[in-house]
Enzyme design. Structure first.
Site, mmCIF file in Angstrom:
data_model
loop_
_atom_site.group_PDB
_atom_site.id
_atom_site.type_symbol
_atom_site.label_atom_id
_atom_site.label_comp_id
_atom_site.label_asym_id
_atom_site.label_seq_id
_atom_site.Cartn_x
_atom_site.Cartn_y
_atom_site.Cartn_z
ATOM 1 C CD GLU A 75 -90.455 94.853 56.973
ATOM 2 O OE1 GLU A 75 -90.992 95.533 56.001
ATOM 3 O OE2 GLU A 75 -90.531 94.268 57.708
ATOM 4 C CB THR A 99 -94.128 100.228 51.248
ATOM 5 O OG1 THR A 99 -94.258 99.293 52.392
ATOM 6 C CG2 THR A 99 -94.624 100.002 49.928
ATOM 7 C CG ASP A 100 -92.228 99.314 56.879
ATOM 8 O OD1 ASP A 100 -93.405 100.195 56.792
ATOM 9 O OD2 ASP A 100 -92.304 98.011 56.706
ATOM 10 C CG HIS A 128 -98.763 95.116 57.582
ATOM 11 N ND1 HIS A 128 -99.192 95.950 58.534
ATOM 12 C CD2 HIS A 128 -97.418 94.688 57.385
ATOM 13 C CE1 HIS A 128 -98.339 97.001 59.410
ATOM 14 N NE2 HIS A 128 -97.249 96.650 58.727
ATOM 15 N NE ARG A 132 -96.189 91.035 56.859
ATOM 16 C CZ ARG A 132 -96.383 91.913 55.870
ATOM 17 N NH1 ARG A 132 -94.750 92.029 55.481
ATOM 18 N NH2 ARG A 132 -96.919 92.625 55.655
HETATM 19 C C1 3PY Z 1 -93.278 96.145 52.954
HETATM 20 O O1 3PY Z 1 -93.640 97.199 51.884
HETATM 21 O O2 3PY Z 1 -92.770 96.871 54.178
HETATM 22 C C2 3PY Z 1 -93.718 95.407 53.812
HETATM 23 O O3 3PY Z 1 -93.973 94.291 54.126
HETATM 24 C C3 3PY Z 1 -94.998 93.910 52.216
HETATM 25 O O4 3PY Z 1 -95.265 93.187 52.659
HETATM 26 MG MG MG Z 2 -93.228 96.222 56.184
#
Ligand code: 3PY
Ligand code: MG
Length: 254
Positions: A148, A173-174, A46, A72
């Site tokens: 995630e 967040t995911d 990202h 990443r």
């Molecule tokens: C998320 O919050 O999903 C992430 O991948 C943070 O880097």
């Molecule tokens: Mg993520």
């Protein structure tokens, strides 16, 4: 082989300060590396258009300091994993790993046989690491899989059981989205907190590390106290935005 300082800190039980790179601009990367983070993560998922070429250049810049270069990668795909490792990443964070089979794919790409299926061709990393890289890479290179989704949390023990895995990195967040919650870091929902705790508990049971993406230094310290020890506490773009905003606010409010 050059020691992986993050692994040494883990062994000594010392906190690891992780910074994040959403830009691969050489001067920005250099500025972040000079700040003294223990590890810097080049975000090819990202970050802003960070492809393999720019990631490789970022590793070269980071390695002018003692900061450990980590990537990443964009997805759970052996091609970018092989590329960043050969180019000098000492750690890989693999997004969206939801099952034991997906973890085997991710970990195997980071490990030479017989542990994994990584192909031999350490182009630049041999300069950074040393000529004995092949013999020691499996032990020194970090492989963290991202937890995630609710599915991954449910299957955390089967994911943890994959040989060669160093640990988990929670994408808050995911994870929230997969639980039907709004995407947020440091999520206030108790179900989200419980999921994070479950991941940490599994890491401890299996002798692994757990890390989590944080809102800043305060959450980073709190997560360290909780037991997480690979916590991104800030990134280049956030630092630039915060500095620019506060300077403008101070100027305009006077
Ligand atoms: C998320 O919050 O999903 C992430 O991948 C943070 O880097
Ligand atoms: Mg993520």
């Amino acid at each position: 082989m050059r020691e992986n300082r993050v692994k040494a800190l883990w062994r000594e039980g010392k906190p690891v300060a992780v910074g994040w790179l959403g830009s691969a601009d050489g001067y920005v990367v250099e500025t972040m590396a000079q700040a003294g983070f223990d590890a810097l993560v080049v975000d090819m998922q990202h970050g802003m258009a960070i492809g393999p070429d720019r990631a490789a250049a970022a590793f070269q810049v980071i390695s002018t300091t003692d900061t450990v270069p980590v990537a990443r990668v964009p997805w759970n795909d052996p091609v970018p994993i092989q590329y960043v490792l050969d180019a000098g990443a000492y750690g890989v964070i693999v997004p969206m790993v939801n099952s034991r089979d997906e973890a085997i794919r991710a970990v195997g790409a980071c490990r030479y046989p017989p542990l994994g299926y990584r192909s031999n061709g350490p182009n630049r990393v041999r300069y950074y690491a040393g000529s004995d890289y092949f013999a020691n890479a499996n032990a020194q290179v970090i492989c963290l899989v991202m937890i995630e989704t609710a599915e991954a949390v449910e299957r955390i023990d089967e994911i943890a059981s994959v040989p060669g895995l160093d640990g988990f990195y929670i994408g808050p967040t995911d994870l929230a989205i997969s639980m039907g919650l709004p995407p947020r870091l440091d999520h206030p929902d108790p179900a989200h907190a419980a999921a994070c705790q479950k991941v940490l508990d599994a890491a401890r049971r299996h002798g692994l590390v757990a890390g989590i993406h944080c809102t800043g230094a305060d959450e980073g310290r709190r997560r360290c106290a909780q037991g997480f020890n690979f916590n991104a506490i800030g990134g280049d773009i956030g630092f630039i935005a915060a500095g620019a905003r506060s300077t403008l606010e101070r100027f305009r409010s006077s």
